[in-house]
Scaffold this motif. Structure first.
Motif, short mmCIF file in Angstrom:
data_model
loop_
_atom_site.label_atom_id
_atom_site.label_comp_id
_atom_site.label_asym_id
_atom_site.label_seq_id
_atom_site.Cartn_x
_atom_site.Cartn_y
_atom_site.Cartn_z
N GLY A 50 0.83 -1.19 0.00
CA GLY A 50 0.00 0.00 0.00
C GLY A 50 0.87 1.26 0.00
N PRO A 51 0.41 2.41 0.46
CA PRO A 51 -0.97 2.65 0.87
C PRO A 51 -1.92 2.84 -0.30
N ALA A 52 -1.34 3.05 -1.50
CA ALA A 52 -2.14 3.33 -2.69
C ALA A 52 -1.56 2.56 -3.87
N LEU A 53 -2.38 2.44 -4.92
CA LEU A 53 -1.92 2.00 -6.24
C LEU A 53 -1.78 3.27 -7.06
N VAL A 54 -0.57 3.59 -7.48
CA VAL A 54 -0.30 4.84 -8.18
C VAL A 54 0.01 4.53 -9.64
N THR A 55 -0.72 5.15 -10.54
CA THR A 55 -0.49 4.88 -11.96
C THR A 55 0.79 5.58 -12.42
N ILE A 56 1.36 5.06 -13.49
CA ILE A 56 2.68 5.49 -13.94
C ILE A 56 2.71 6.98 -14.29
N ASP A 57 1.61 7.50 -14.84
CA ASP A 57 1.57 8.90 -15.28
C ASP A 57 1.69 9.88 -14.11
N GLU A 58 1.48 9.40 -12.87
CA GLU A 58 1.59 10.27 -11.69
C GLU A 58 3.05 10.50 -11.30
N LEU A 59 3.96 9.71 -11.84
CA LEU A 59 5.34 9.72 -11.37
C LEU A 59 6.26 10.37 -12.40
#
Ligand code: ZN
Length: 289
Positions: free
Chosen positions: A185-194
């Motif tokens: 966790g705490p989240a699933l972050v998509t690639i475009d956010e990084l």
């Protein structure tokens, strides 16, 4: 997009609060944090089309202990051993020529903030970048591998070293699958956010002391290479979880070795994604995780 599993319901975390997916889609999506991966590309397209009109139903100010893993019961869990050169060196083994793959059994998966009972033996820490598979497939070329991924999360590959190392052959999978040994966790972050999903700082502290710090760009086999390599053998399925290996600084590599004890608080982070917090107890005083 940042996705949360809040009390078993899928939420999109936005700057103005949480969007409950089942409610916002009027049931078009079930809101199951696991089932969303079966319709991943349809879900992403729906969210991108509608996000400007989706009103958050929660302020987002939530107790992190309510969060579950972003993929709580995947069909398959893969983990990679010795994927950072400095960790291979502290383990006293040669840099691998091909990825070293094992599993953590799925019942070990937990949410990001937990209390973990210490089994008999020597329990060690391994902060890792975790990949959750979206589209998946077989024979995925490296150049297309990020497109098969739903997003990234933080994982701890907790490991009981006595069982892992004893016996005629190592017992990686069993020794790394005790209750609560795979917090995600705490989240699933998509690639475009990084800014750069191939170069993220990750690290861990115990009771505030830094014990691990590295960058995912130091991986021997990158995320695209791991996804491609695995898919040459197995079918990668929506929601599958991949622990990508740990940098140097684990307890077993120290002189003298150091392991987790009752009362220790382990924090594990990946920059741009978030943090896990595990508190350890002796087995007889453990609460459920
Ligand atoms: Zn590991």
């Amino acid at each position: 997009m940042r996705l949360l599993n809040l009390d078993g319901r899928l939420q999109v975390s936005t700057p103005s609060g949480l969007v409950d997916v089942a409610a916002a889609s009027r049931g078009h999506f079930s809101g199951s944090p696991q089932e969303v991966y079966d319709r991943w590309e349809e879900f992403v397209a729906w969210y991108e089309k509608n996000k400007s009109v989706l009103a958050p139903t929660d302020t987002g100010d939530i107790d992190p202990a309510r969060l579950g893993a972003p993929s709580p019961r995947p069909l398959q869990v893969f983990a990679v051993g010795l994927n950072y050169a400095d960790h291979a060196a502290e383990s006293g083994v040669a840099r691998p020529e091909a990825p070293v793959i094992f599993t953590k059994f799925a019942s070990a998966i937990s949410g990001p903030v937990t209390t973990v009972p210490l089994p008999a033996g020597s329990v060690d820490w391994e902060v890792e970048l975790v990949v959750v598979i979206g589209r998946g497939g077989r024979d995925i070329p490296t150049s297309d591998a990020w497109n098969a991924v739903a997003g990234l999360s933080v994982g701890q590959d907790l490991s009981e070293r006595r069982r892992q190392m004893s016996g005629p052959l190592p017992q990686f999978s069993l020794a790394k699958s005790h209750r609560g040994f795979a917090p995600i966790g705490p989240a699933l972050v998509t690639i475009d956010e990084l800014d750069d999903p191939d170069d993220l700082e990750l690290g861990a502290t115990i009771n505030g002391e830094v014990v691990q710090r590295g960058r995912t760009s130091q991986m021997i086999f990158s995320v695209p290479e791991l996804v491609s390599h695995l898919s040459e053998t197995v079918e990668l399925c929506p929601g599958d979880v991949l622990f990508t290996g740990t940098p140097a600084g684990v307890g077993v590599g120290r002189t003298p070795p150091r392991f987790l004890g009752s009362g220790d608080v382990l924090r594990s982070y990946v920059d741009g994604i978030g943090e896990l917090v595990q508190t350890f107890t002796s087995s007889d005083q453990a609460r459920p995780v």
